[in-house]
Scaffold this motif. Structure first.
Motif, mmCIF file in Angstrom:
data_model
loop_
_atom_site.group_PDB
_atom_site.id
_atom_site.type_symbol
_atom_site.label_atom_id
_atom_site.label_comp_id
_atom_site.label_asym_id
_atom_site.label_seq_id
_atom_site.Cartn_x
_atom_site.Cartn_y
_atom_site.Cartn_z
ATOM 1 N N ASN A 150 31.893 36.934 44.697
ATOM 2 C CA ASN A 150 31.942 36.810 43.233
ATOM 3 C C ASN A 150 30.753 37.486 42.563
ATOM 4 O O ASN A 150 30.867 38.022 41.454
ATOM 5 C CB ASN A 150 32.005 35.343 42.831
ATOM 6 C CG ASN A 150 33.340 34.700 43.168
ATOM 7 O OD1 ASN A 150 34.340 35.391 43.330
ATOM 8 N ND2 ASN A 150 33.355 33.381 43.282
ATOM 9 N N TYR A 153 31.511 41.213 41.944
ATOM 10 C CA TYR A 153 32.652 41.662 41.154
ATOM 11 C C TYR A 153 32.274 42.212 39.785
ATOM 12 O O TYR A 153 33.102 42.835 39.119
ATOM 13 C CB TYR A 153 33.697 40.559 41.031
ATOM 14 C CG TYR A 153 34.797 40.753 42.056
ATOM 15 C CD1 TYR A 153 35.828 41.656 41.839
ATOM 16 C CD2 TYR A 153 34.768 40.088 43.268
ATOM 17 C CE1 TYR A 153 36.811 41.881 42.781
ATOM 18 C CE2 TYR A 153 35.744 40.297 44.229
ATOM 19 C CZ TYR A 153 36.765 41.196 43.971
ATOM 20 O OH TYR A 153 37.726 41.428 44.918
ATOM 21 N N GLY A 154 31.032 42.040 39.363
ATOM 22 C CA GLY A 154 30.573 42.722 38.160
ATOM 23 C C GLY A 154 30.459 44.222 38.367
ATOM 24 O O GLY A 154 30.407 44.997 37.409
ATOM 25 N N VAL A 157 35.590 47.623 39.296
ATOM 26 C CA VAL A 157 36.454 47.882 38.142
ATOM 27 C C VAL A 157 37.836 48.293 38.628
ATOM 28 O O VAL A 157 38.018 48.704 39.780
ATOM 29 C CB VAL A 157 35.875 48.989 37.233
ATOM 30 C CG1 VAL A 157 34.529 48.589 36.678
ATOM 31 C CG2 VAL A 157 35.782 50.315 37.984
ATOM 32 N N LYS A 158 38.792 48.171 37.741
ATOM 33 C CA LYS A 158 40.143 48.670 38.009
ATOM 34 C C LYS A 158 40.290 50.032 37.349
ATOM 35 O O LYS A 158 40.063 50.181 36.145
ATOM 36 C CB LYS A 158 41.205 47.697 37.486
ATOM 37 C CG LYS A 158 42.628 48.158 37.779
ATOM 38 C CD LYS A 158 43.656 47.081 37.458
ATOM 39 C CE LYS A 158 43.818 46.888 35.976
ATOM 40 N NZ LYS A 158 44.938 45.978 35.639
ATOM 41 N N SER A 180 40.862 50.336 42.936
ATOM 42 C CA SER A 180 39.563 49.740 42.620
ATOM 43 C C SER A 180 38.472 50.799 42.716
ATOM 44 O O SER A 180 38.489 51.649 43.609
ATOM 45 C CB SER A 180 39.249 48.598 43.585
ATOM 46 O OG SER A 180 40.094 47.492 43.356
ATOM 47 N N ASN A 211 35.359 43.578 34.803
ATOM 48 C CA ASN A 211 35.662 42.255 35.364
ATOM 49 C C ASN A 211 35.905 41.193 34.294
ATOM 50 O O ASN A 211 36.479 40.143 34.589
ATOM 51 C CB ASN A 211 34.516 41.795 36.283
ATOM 52 C CG ASN A 211 33.216 41.549 35.523
ATOM 53 O OD1 ASN A 211 32.860 42.316 34.631
ATOM 54 N ND2 ASN A 211 32.488 40.510 35.883
ATOM 55 N N ASP A 212 35.495 41.442 33.047
ATOM 56 C CA ASP A 212 35.759 40.468 31.983
ATOM 57 C C ASP A 212 37.082 40.741 31.277
ATOM 58 O O ASP A 212 37.411 40.083 30.289
ATOM 59 C CB ASP A 212 34.617 40.452 30.972
ATOM 60 C CG ASP A 212 34.492 41.763 30.201
ATOM 61 O OD1 ASP A 212 35.101 42.769 30.633
ATOM 62 O OD2 ASP A 212 33.785 41.794 29.174
ATOM 63 N N GLN A 275 44.613 43.757 43.115
ATOM 64 C CA GLN A 275 43.307 43.739 42.470
ATOM 65 C C GLN A 275 42.675 42.347 42.556
ATOM 66 O O GLN A 275 43.331 41.342 42.322
ATOM 67 C CB GLN A 275 43.436 44.154 41.004
ATOM 68 C CG GLN A 275 43.863 45.594 40.795
ATOM 69 C CD GLN A 275 42.800 46.590 41.207
ATOM 70 O OE1 GLN A 275 41.615 46.313 41.096
ATOM 71 N NE2 GLN A 275 43.226 47.737 41.689
ATOM 72 N N GLY A 276 41.391 42.322 42.907
ATOM 73 C CA GLY A 276 40.658 41.058 42.966
ATOM 74 C C GLY A 276 40.799 40.318 44.278
ATOM 75 O O GLY A 276 40.309 39.197 44.397
#
Length: 461
Positions: A150, A153-154, A157-158, A180, A211-212, A275-276
């Motif tokens: 976690n 993950y900043g 990006v996608k 990604s 990520n936001d 993704q993620g």
């Protein structure tokens, strides 16, 4: 008598009828005739002067405006991306280490393994006697791994490649493909993202999702056709302060084989194709060379089962990126096992593409000749060339497979790795002299070749 004269004079002065001027004494003023040719000439001259003045004013504004703006509002230049101070390669396996005496290696490895196993068994026995492991410990271990994932993950990006097309009925639609990417640098103006070149090859627009959940369009910075990686840039001014506060530039670690092989790692981005997604595992090998020209990239293989379309990065337990996922180099027998290109050898590539410096290109495939082979077969030391790419600078200069490059610009070349590193330090377009040894009927002969370094990088996607 005098009174009568006065009365007569008064009558004349006070008479009703004014004195009229005779017709022959009147003057008629005629207007001067207009000279149409002269008027037209003056009009043309005025218009011409106005056009010339306007053109001069426009050109002056065009050329002087940037200068004045730069003086009044100087624009900050992007900070060059530089990873040269981040890692010193001290534990990388050297070519001579790869060809040491087999018996000595086996004996040393066996002794070390026995000592390690004995001490590890003793330690484990002591720990087992102290306590027993239950499901709570298991959950805590994976919770700590998830926390590391976690935290990274900043930096993930996608990347969405948007293209326009038409269907069977000629109706227009937008086609989108997602992979990604990893934020690897920030230069004061842009966030720089690395991703596979194939993901954006046909893109008309590149949409970046952070990520936001915030999305904005980025632009293609540069692509290296040899490695198959691209750098995408997103202007910082397009993002809000809240989004920038959540963005994190990835920490680039070390992928040296002596450090990562056998180490636990985490795959982030989209290792399963979604993704993620997140996977945990180990690096199974890290010293396999990828067969690419002018490069010594290393392939990191893992025991993580994922998608053949996986993308993203693998990180160590400190959260540092040690490899960029690229499934195109995977062995056909292990097509679903996650593999990545080691980050150590990629740092110079990221620098060149981020700074738009280009990428030096000769089109040479090669390897280092072991000292034992040199002595046994009387082969000169240097970079042994196994193949040259079609129409590459090396082929056009006359370099052939079987040649051994011994010098570049009068600097001794003792290995293929040295040749690659020296080439990276030069720039596309530079003139160089290559000295090589070529086998002839009576042994090796020395040849000097002049050539110009090409460029494998392009700013066109």
């Amino acid at each position: 008598m005098s009174n009568m004269e006065n009365n007569d004079n008064d009558k004349i002065t006070m008479g009703v009828s004014p004195i009229t001027t005779p017709d022959f004494m009147r003057e008629k003023i005629k207007q001067r005739p207009i000279n149409k040719k002269k008027l037209l000439r003056r009009t043309l001259i005025t218009v011409t002067l106005a056009v010339v003045f306007g053109a001069v004013a426009c050109l002056t504004f065009v050329f002087l405006s940037p200068v004045i703006n730069n003086k009044l509002y100087p624009e900050e230049k992007p900070t060059p991306v530089d990873f040269s101070t981040e890692e010193t390669v001290t534990d990388e396996m050297q070519p001579e280490d790869m060809y040491a005496d087999d018996n000595a290696i086996a004996a040393e490895a066996a002794s070390a393994a026995i000592d390690m196993a004995s001490s590890e068994i003793d330690r484990m026995q002591k720990e087992i006697t102290k306590r027993s492991v239950d499901s709570t410990d298991y959950r805590e271990m994976y919770a700590s791994l998830k926390e590391v994932a976690n935290s990274v993950y900043g930096s993930i990006v996608k990347v969405t490649a948007v293209t326009s097309d038409t269907n069977w009925f000629n109706d227009p639609y937008e086609s989108k493909g997602d992979v990604s990417g990893v934020i690897v640098a920030e230069n004061g103006q842009d966030y720089l993202i690395i991703t596979t070149a194939s993901a954006i090859a046909e893109a008309e627009q590149i949409l970046i999702t952070f990520n936001d959940g915030t999305s904005c369009y980025g632009y293609h910075k540069m692509t290296d056709k040899n490695s198959g990686f691209s750098i995408i840039a997103v202007q910082e001014k397009k993002l809000t302060d809240e989004t920038k506060a959540r963005i994190k530039v990835a920490t680039l670690g070390s992928s040296n084989a002596g450090v990562v092989t056998g180490s636990p790692i985490i795959a982030v981005g989209s290792p399963t194709g979604a993704q993620g997604s997140v996977n945990y595992g180990f690096v199974t090998s890290g010293n396999t060379s990828i067969d690419l020209p002018d490069a010594n990239y290393k392939l990191l293989t893992t025991d993580i089962y994922g998608s053949t379309n996986a993308s993203g990065a693998i990180i160590d337990l400190s959260g540092a990126v040690i490899g960029i996922i690229d499934m195109t180099h995977n062995d056909s027998s292990l097509s679903n096992m996650i593999c990545a290109v080691g980050i150590t050898e990629m740092k110079s590539l990221i620098e060149d593409l981020s700074n738009k410096a280009g990428r030096s290109y000769l089109g040479l495939y090669g390897q280092t000749i072991p000292e034992a082979v040199q002595e046994e077969q009387n082969i000169p030391a240097g970079a042994y060339i196994t193949m040259t790419e079609m129409d590459s600078p090396s082929m056009l200069a006359g370099i052939q497979s079987g040649d051994i490059i011994t010098r570049i610009n009068d600097e001794q070349v003792d290995s293929y790795e040295f040749l690659v590193n020296k080439l990276i330090s030069l720039h596309p377009g530079a003139e160089i002299k290559i000295t090589l040894m070529r086998q002839a009927a009576e042994g090796y002969v020395e040849l000097d070749l002049d050539m110009t370094i090409g460029n494998s990088a392009s700013s066109e996607s």
